[in-house]
Design an enzyme around this catalytic site. Structure first.
Site, PDB file in Angstrom:
ATOM      1  CE  LYS A   1     100.746  -2.524  29.753  1.00  0.00           C
ATOM      2  NZ  LYS A   1     100.511  -1.985  31.128  1.00  0.00           N
TER       3      LYS A   1
ATOM      4  CB  SER B   1      98.715  -4.971  32.515  1.00  0.00           C
ATOM      5  OG  SER B   1      98.922  -3.574  32.572  1.00  0.00           O
TER       6      SER B   1
ATOM      7  CB  SER C   1     100.078  -2.267  35.167  1.00  0.00           C
ATOM      8  OG  SER C   1      98.839  -2.870  35.418  1.00  0.00           O
TER       9      SER C   1
END
Length: 477
Positions: free
Chosen positions: A82, A157, A181
């Protein structure tokens, strides 16, 4: 085995095929590059991708295989990182235009561990600006689409990570979870996402080393792969003062065994509000699997009130503000999201008393939780109040016009476990009538990560999902 189906192999299957010399890292890399080229333009999950570097790395891993060298447990298996997590020599942008040239000068601990296990780094995945909300869109890279329904949210996220796994862009993705997330996008994209106990995986995402609410977590298509990835990433490191010793038994081994007699508490909403009736119906149908497995199910909900205000004023708002206070926010309008700027101004209005009261609430919540769990082994609920909804929409339609805090938090059943630091996993429960994935969340007490994985693995055995994939007609332009 053909390049056409290599991308749907699990990490466990890939690693076994490489170890037995039935598959080479070169073959895996070629198949994955083709898949990324075919699919990623439609969903925008991977935002930093260097096919030449992937090819070079795979060649070295193949050389090691051919030379008969000792291979790691992930030798040749692709993984993504990520874009909140540092990869040496690449930008760590946090999804923000002002950070586009923020080149990392070293790897995060989890990156070193995945590479050290022989993993093949595929690329970096999309995230909302600073990872601040449960969708994935930003001014730098644009939105990530849900592979099951283009034009809809992949969640966030870790939306790029979850969309990548769901679409066959690698079996393993690193995510991070500060209020859900990892679990939010995993639920919306129909994959497996774990938030481990605080400290199981050392975190180097946040500058505040003593923050105990945001941690890395594995995102995969199967529970076995999730346990495997956790085994690689877990263990203490001096970079994280809250990191803890590894469990004596590997998570892969500890996740085996039955759950007969398991005491399951079922809560339709964790006491947090409205649930879409179709989501609830899918989860209730999935709940029957635990009866088939011999578990004892009781409907029960912890009476912890509504923790969203404490999450907002005690953790989320001051946490984001302290992480990014060096940016000149007002001069970044048009470059970063206006809502993120609003959060920064909200932090300026908070007092020390506000933060202290929120922390006290968190302590009371802990007492309620531990007392409640004296009677149960796991607590099962929907992961979210809704399935995926259109892009650029902050929350389900019933929250339209609500406050920013309500839109960000009031459809999530994930954030209480960030406040409590305990493990929670989301697994695919089924689909809505129009084909949108629904997630089921399984939580347990502090350091019961193996129990969470074992419960999830048993559920997967009687309600398998790995053969369910988004149609290429949806994800290939």
């Amino acid at each position: 085995m053909t390049e056409q189906n290599l991308h749907w192999l699990s990490a466990t299957e890939m690693a076994a095929s490489v170890a037995s010399n039935n598959l080479s890292p070169n073959e895996i890399a070629e198949a994955m590059i083709q898949r990324v080229d075919a699919v990623n333009p439609s969903i925008n999950a991977i935002v930093q991708f260097d096919r030449e570097q992937v090819t070079r790395d795979a060649a070295e891993l193949s050389r090691q295989q051919e030379a008969g060298e000792k291979l790691g447990p992930l030798h040749g298996v692709p993984f993504t990182i990520k874009d909140l997590t540092a990869v040496d020599g690449l930008p760590t942008t946090f999804g923000m235009k002002p950070m586009a040239d923020n080149i990392a000068t070293g790897n995060a601990v989890v990156v070193d561990r995945l590479r050290g296990a022989g993993g093949l780094f595929l690329g970096k995945t999309n995230t909302p600006e600073s990872g601040y909300y449960g969708g994935t869109d930003n001014h730098l890279y644009g939105p990530t689409h849900n592979p099951w329904k283009l034009g809809n949210s992949a969640g966030g996220s870790s939306g790029g990570a979850s969309a990548a796994v769901a679409a066959g862009l690698g079996p393993l993705a690193e995510g991070s979870d500060g209020a859900g997330s990892v679990r939010i996008p995993s639920a919306l994209c129909g994959v497996v996402g774990l938030k481990p106990t605080t400290g199981v995986i050392p975190q180097t995402i946040l500058a505040g080393r003593f923050y105990n609410w945001a941690y890395h977590g594995p995102i995969t298509r199967t529970v076995a792969d999730n346990a495997l990835m956790l085994d690689i990433m877990a263990g203490p490191d001096n970079a994280d003062p809250l990191s803890i010793e590894r469990a004596e038994t590997s998570y892969v081994e500890a996740s085996k065994g039955d759950v007969k007699g398991l005491r399951v508490a079922w809560s339709p909403n964790l006491g947090l509000g409205h649930v879409d009736p179709e989501v609830l119906a899918v989860c209730l149908d999935a709940l029957a699997a635990f009866e088939e497995l011999g578990a004892q199910i009781t409907e029960a909900t912890p009476q912890w009130g509504n923790p969203s205000e404490s999450m907002w004023s005690g953790i989320w708002v001051p946490g984001f503000a302290s992480e990014y206070d060096l940016l000149d926010w007002e001069n970044q309008r048009g470059e970063v999201d206006d809502y993120l700027i609003e959060i920064m101004h909200e932090a300026e209005r908070l007092t020390g008393v506000d933060v202290g009261r929120a922390d006290a609430f968190r302590g009371d919540m802990w007492d309620t939780w531990t007392t409640f769990m004296n009677d149960y082994d796991v607590l099962v609920s929907p992961t979210l109040a809704s399935a995926t909804f259109p892009l650029r929409q902050f929350a389900p339609s019933w929250l339209e016009g609500a406050s920013l805090r309500e839109q960000l938090l009031d459809w999530l059943f994930t954030y209480p476990y960030n406040m409590l630091n305990n493990p929670a996993i989301t697994v695919p429960a089924g689909f809505t009538a129009d084909g949108r994935p629904v997630g089921l969340q399984i939580a347990a007490r502090h350091r019961r990560d193996a129990l969470v994985l074992r419960t999830a693995a048993n559920f997967e055995a009687v309600r398998p999902w790995a053969d369910k994939k988004p149609a290429d007609s949806l994800v290939v332009a």
